[in-house]
Design a protein around this motif. Structure first.
Motif, PDB file in Angstrom:
ATOM      1  N   ILE A  35       0.860  -1.175   0.000  1.00 54.76           N
ATOM      2  CA  ILE A  35       0.000   0.000   0.000  1.00 54.76           C
ATOM      3  C   ILE A  35       0.899   1.228   0.000  1.00 54.76           C
ATOM      4  N   THR A  36       0.756   2.065  -1.004  1.00 53.46           N
ATOM      5  CA  THR A  36       1.653   3.214  -1.155  1.00 53.46           C
ATOM      6  C   THR A  36       1.336   4.285  -0.119  1.00 53.46           C
ATOM      7  N   ASP A  37       2.401   4.918   0.353  1.00 55.69           N
ATOM      8  CA  ASP A  37       2.294   5.983   1.346  1.00 55.69           C
ATOM      9  C   ASP A  37       3.672   6.609   1.439  1.00 55.69           C
ATOM     10  N   PRO A  38       3.807   7.898   1.185  1.00 56.96           N
ATOM     11  CA  PRO A  38       5.140   8.499   1.189  1.00 56.96           C
ATOM     12  C   PRO A  38       5.773   8.605   2.568  1.00 56.96           C
ATOM     13  N   HIS A  39       4.994   8.368   3.623  1.00 55.70           N
ATOM     14  CA  HIS A  39       5.504   8.601   4.973  1.00 55.70           C
ATOM     15  C   HIS A  39       5.590   7.355   5.834  1.00 55.70           C
ATOM     16  N   HIS A  40       4.927   6.286   5.447  1.00 59.82           N
ATOM     17  CA  HIS A  40       4.830   5.115   6.313  1.00 59.82           C
ATOM     18  C   HIS A  40       5.142   3.850   5.518  1.00 59.82           C
ATOM     19  N   GLY A  41       5.395   2.765   6.253  1.00 62.63           N
ATOM     20  CA  GLY A  41       5.796   1.528   5.609  1.00 62.63           C
ATOM     21  C   GLY A  41       4.937   0.350   6.005  1.00 62.63           C
ATOM     22  N   ILE A  42       5.537  -0.586   6.779  1.00 62.63           N
ATOM     23  CA  ILE A  42       4.853  -1.846   7.026  1.00 62.63           C
ATOM     24  C   ILE A  42       3.702  -1.740   8.011  1.00 62.63           C
ATOM     25  N   GLU A  43       3.441  -0.560   8.557  1.00 63.85           N
ATOM     26  CA  GLU A  43       2.252  -0.425   9.389  1.00 63.85           C
ATOM     27  C   GLU A  43       0.988  -0.743   8.596  1.00 63.85           C
ATOM     28  N   LYS A  44       1.063  -0.669   7.265  1.00 63.46           N
ATOM     29  CA  LYS A  44      -0.105  -0.972   6.439  1.00 63.46           C
ATOM     30  C   LYS A  44      -0.553  -2.426   6.613  1.00 63.46           C
ATOM     31  N   SER A  45       0.342  -3.292   7.104  1.00 62.08           N
ATOM     32  CA  SER A  45      -0.063  -4.680   7.341  1.00 62.08           C
ATOM     33  C   SER A  45      -1.064  -4.789   8.482  1.00 62.08           C
ATOM     34  N   GLY A  46      -1.175  -3.749   9.307  1.00 59.53           N
ATOM     35  CA  GLY A  46      -2.060  -3.824  10.465  1.00 59.53           C
ATOM     36  C   GLY A  46      -3.526  -3.936  10.129  1.00 59.53           C
ATOM     37  N   ALA A  47      -3.914  -3.555   8.911  1.00 62.24           N
ATOM     38  CA  ALA A  47      -5.328  -3.633   8.548  1.00 62.24           C
ATOM     39  C   ALA A  47      -5.786  -5.044   8.227  1.00 62.24           C
ATOM     40  N   THR A  48      -4.875  -6.024   8.255  1.00 58.76           N
ATOM     41  CA  THR A  48      -5.335  -7.415   8.163  1.00 58.76           C
ATOM     42  C   THR A  48      -6.285  -7.735   9.316  1.00 58.76           C
ATOM     43  N   GLU A  49      -6.110  -7.009  10.426  1.00 58.39           N
ATOM     44  CA  GLU A  49      -7.010  -7.216  11.559  1.00 58.39           C
ATOM     45  C   GLU A  49      -8.444  -6.873  11.203  1.00 58.39           C
ATOM     46  N   ALA A  50      -8.644  -5.916  10.298  1.00 60.20           N
ATOM     47  CA  ALA A  50     -10.010  -5.569   9.892  1.00 60.20           C
ATOM     48  C   ALA A  50     -10.697  -6.759   9.244  1.00 60.20           C
ATOM     49  N   ILE A  51      -9.989  -7.419   8.336  1.00 61.10           N
ATOM     50  CA  ILE A  51     -10.590  -8.569   7.651  1.00 61.10           C
ATOM     51  C   ILE A  51     -10.847  -9.706   8.630  1.00 61.10           C
ATOM     52  N   ASN A  52      -9.880  -9.973   9.497  1.00 60.19           N
ATOM     53  CA  ASN A  52     -10.098 -11.009  10.505  1.00 60.19           C
ATOM     54  C   ASN A  52     -11.297 -10.680  11.390  1.00 60.19           C
ATOM     55  N   SER A  53     -11.413  -9.397  11.786  1.00 57.46           N
ATOM     56  CA  SER A  53     -12.508  -8.998  12.672  1.00 57.46           C
ATOM     57  C   SER A  53     -13.855  -9.011  11.969  1.00 57.46           C
ATOM     58  N   MET A  54     -13.876  -8.862  10.655  1.00 57.01           N
ATOM     59  CA  MET A  54     -15.133  -9.017   9.921  1.00 57.01           C
ATOM     60  C   MET A  54     -15.619 -10.463   9.989  1.00 57.01           C
ATOM     61  N   LEU A  55     -14.647 -11.386  10.055  1.00 54.32           N
ATOM     62  CA  LEU A  55     -14.980 -12.809   9.986  1.00 54.32           C
ATOM     63  C   LEU A  55     -15.245 -13.418  11.356  1.00 54.32           C
ATOM     64  N   VAL A  56     -14.498 -12.981  12.371  1.00 56.64           N
ATOM     65  CA  VAL A  56     -14.679 -13.528  13.715  1.00 56.64           C
ATOM     66  C   VAL A  56     -14.099 -12.538  14.721  1.00 56.64           C
ATOM     67  N   GLN A  57     -14.768 -12.412  15.839  1.00 57.19           N
ATOM     68  CA  GLN A  57     -14.294 -11.538  16.912  1.00 57.19           C
ATOM     69  C   GLN A  57     -14.540 -12.197  18.250  1.00 57.19           C
ATOM     70  N   SER A  58     -13.639 -11.902  19.216  1.00 58.79           N
ATOM     71  CA  SER A  58     -13.946 -12.217  20.601  1.00 58.79           C
ATOM     72  C   SER A  58     -14.068 -10.921  21.360  1.00 58.79           C
ATOM     73  N   ASP A  59     -15.223 -10.697  21.920  1.00 56.11           N
ATOM     74  CA  ASP A  59     -15.492  -9.483  22.686  1.00 56.11           C
ATOM     75  C   ASP A  59     -16.266  -9.877  23.931  1.00 56.11           C
ATOM     76  N   GLN A  60     -15.815  -9.383  25.074  1.00 57.74           N
ATOM     77  CA  GLN A  60     -16.429  -9.719  26.355  1.00 57.74           C
ATOM     78  C   GLN A  60     -16.500 -11.228  26.545  1.00 57.74           C
ATOM     79  N   SER A  61     -15.406 -11.895  26.116  1.00 56.04           N
ATOM     80  CA  SER A  61     -15.236 -13.352  26.300  1.00 56.04           C
ATOM     81  C   SER A  61     -16.243 -14.178  25.506  1.00 56.04           C
TER      82      SER A  61
END
Length: 630
Positions: free
Chosen positions: A511-537
């Motif tokens: 993902i292009t960004d002139p100021h940032h790098g591998i932090e873009k990998s953090g949005a994989t959590e969005a896809i995982n959270s769309m599919l399954v979440q644990s909240d309040q146990s």
């Protein structure tokens, strides 16, 4: 090359610092090529770095070092040799470059083997080490390394998987997993902001660890992706800075906000706890300082770091980590805020800090949310480890008397704000289109999720809409995660996600960004959270996934150390397979209106209860549970 077709393949060994490049000819004539081993820098090299090169028999080497400093010097070397060529000329060297000329026979393959040595603090003789490493390799050992490499990546990819029936999302998801998998390994140095792809002596932000989210964000998705070990180097880097962070809490606090600190802490510090600057490097403070020796009126750097310690334990239930790393750090963070918080006559606590860099706010939203997470985790850990009972009582009291997340009104709707009040030149309580700092209490702080109060969830969804920060650079590893965590309308969320990645994906799939790098990998959590979440146990399947869109996932890790697999087709959840790594109570929201069965791997019926729409199973460590509609 001329009329001769050549193909080149380069790969890195998985467990050794060896790079292998093979060149294969498909032509009828021999081809002469030149190979260079270079330890300089492109563009404008830093004149303080020293470079050298040389020859050792048929091995060429090049070495580079940082300037001398009071604490340590880093030095690294490359050594290369050519295998399988004909007419290899003796290597020569000049300045930072050693080179040789060789011939690829018609229809033949030549292999260039390169070893990397050194790095870190004061390495001894990396040049000799690199030369020895490359001399130890031959055709047989290279074949073994290639087999091991393939096995390592097979294991990496088999840890979890998703099938989204959405080429655009998958085109982001899998490369993002690769980038963090290629950059971070347990026991190795934590990757900086650009991972292992720092290509200049003058990278943005010094290529460092920016602790007000940037350094943590690459790891947001590794826990639910069942690759939590990738975060361990980050924990090690933070812990290595701990003595300096303790000193700063005692002696350097005025630089956060001089007027505020002088009014409350005349000695210029607090007697315990930790204070981190914005930018640090690995191995503690380098050259007596830091890369970004500023605070920007923020005390949240320790809190952002603590989110990753909390996540690692909650997703793995690794008691040794909790005892040796997690709790020691969390308790130090909590101790700082014991002093930093203000307490009024009614016993209510107030927290001052900067939500945005350079701002100053009362009850800063991210600070408040992350502090709640830290205190809750510290209380739980102290009870489990049977330690610090007196501190536990204090932390419980603070937790019970912290204010709620601040809100404001925008266009007639209640939305979550940056703080309950702002001081200074910019007193806006919400900044639409900007970094979604006001939602970081949702993720990474985990203070709001799909099983939370419906009213708070609607406020959060309204805030996501009001912010409209889908394309904002800092928000990429944030807003999609935050939206998924609060059950934002799934079709709209996917549309926004797809729109951004369709315009921001480079040919190499980053993902292009002139100021940032591998932090873009953090949005994989969005896809995982769309599919399954644990909240309040409670685990919820497909909580933010379109009702009419088929999908499946394999071994996504959830809090409590549960590995969950499931699929959805034609609007129906087809099954749930859940492996319990640590035992304990499994709670899953029942996705079916009709009857269902719970069995173990042998097909035996497993006792369970159903109440309030939640299936509850007392699990055994190492057992897999199959939950299927009857």
């Amino acid at each position: 090359m001329g009329d001769t077709p050549l193909s080149m393949r380069t790969w890195l060994a998985a467990g050794k610092n060896i790079m292998v490049t093979s060149v294969t000819s498909a032509g009828a004539q021999p081809v002469r090529l030149q190979a260079s081993t270079f330890a300089g820098a492109m563009g404008s090299p830093n004149s303080q770095y020293s470079n050298s090169s040389g020859v050792n028999g048929q091995v060429m080497w090049a070495e580079r070092a940082t300037p001398p400093g009071p604490n340590w010097v880093s030095r690294a070397a490359l050594a290369s040799t050519v295998l399988g060529a004909t007419a290899v000329q003796p290597p020569t060297s000049s300045g930072p470059t050693a080179k040789t000329v060789f011939t690829v026979a018609a229809g033949g393959t030549v292999t260039l083997v390169t070893a990397v040595a050194g790095g870190g603090q004061n390495p001894t003789a990396p040049r000799d080490d690199a030369v020895a490493r490359v001399r130890a390799e031959n055709a047989g050992s290279i074949g073994t390394l290639d087999t091991q490499r393939a096995a390592w990546w097979k294991d990496f990819w088999m840890r979890s998987a998703v099938s989204l029936n959405d080429a655009a999302l998958e085109r982001y998801y899998y490369p993002a997993q690769y980038f963090i998998g290629a950059s971070s390994r347990a026991g190795r140095t934590v990757p900086g902001i650009f991972g292992i792809w720092t290509t200049t002596d003058d990278p943005m932000w010094d290529g460092d660890l920016h602790l007000n989210y940037n350094a943590q964000a690459p790891f947001y998705g590794v826990y639910s992706s069942n690759r939590p070990d990738l975060a361990l180097p980050f924990h090690d880097a933070v812990l290595s800075y701990l003595p300096e962070a303790q000193r700063r809490a005692e002696q350097d606090l005025r630089r956060v906000n001089q007027d505020y600190v002088n009014s409350r802490f005349p000695n210029g510090g607090v007697p315990s706890g930790v204070l981190f600057p914005v930018g640090i490097s690995p191995f503690g403070p380098a050259n007596g300082s830091t890369t970004d020796d500023q605070y920007h009126q923020q005390v949240s750097n320790s809190l952002f770091s603590a989110t990753q310690f909390v996540a690692y334990y909650e997703y793995t239930q690794d008691d040794n980590f909790l005892r040796t790393k997690g709790y020691p750090f969390l308790s130090q963070v909590a101790r700082f805020f014991e002093h930093w918080l203000e307490r009024d006559a009614a016993g209510t606590y107030t927290l001052w800090g900067g939500p945005h860099e350079g701002t100053w706010g009362k009850n800063s939203s991210p600070d408040l949310g992350m502090l709640k997470q830290v205190l809750a985790a510290a209380v739980s850990a102290s009870r489990q480890l049977n330690t610090d009972a007196d501190r536990r009582a204090l932390w419980q009291n603070i937790l019970a008397n912290l204010p709620g997340q601040p809100t404001t009104t925008l266009n007639g709707k209640t939305v979550y704000s940056l703080a309950s009040g702002m001081q200074g030149t910019d007193t806006r309580l919400i900044r639409p289109g900007d970094n979604t700092i006001n939602l970081e209490f949702i993720q990474p702080a985990d203070q709001l999720g799909v099983n939370s109060d419906a009213g708070r969830l609607q406020t959060a969804r309204d805030t996501v809409t009001a912010m409209n920060s889908w394309g904002q650079d800092n928000s990429f590893p944030k807003i999609f995660n935050q939206a998924a965590r609060v059950g934002y309308p799934a079709d709209q969320l996917i549309d926004r996600f797809t729109s951004v990645i369709s315009t921001r994906t480079a040919p190499n799939l980053r993902i292009t960004d002139p100021h940032h790098g591998i932090e873009k990998s953090g949005a994989t959590e969005a896809i995982n959270s769309m599919l399954v979440q644990s909240d309040q146990s409670v685990i919820s399947l497909f909580p933010a996934w379109p009702a009419a869109k088929d999908a499946s996932f394999y071994q996504l890790r959830q809090k409590g150390a549960f590995l969950v697999s499931s699929s959805k087709a034609a609007g129906n959840v087809e099954y749930a397979d859940i492996r319990s790594e640590a035992g304990g109570t499994l709670r899953m929201k029942n996705p079916w209106t009709a009857a269902f069965t719970v069995t173990d791997t042998a097909g035996n019926t497993v006792p369970h209860t159903t109440a309030g729409g939640v299936i509850t199973i007392q699990t055994t460590a190492g057992q897999t549970y199959h939950i299927n509609p009857a």
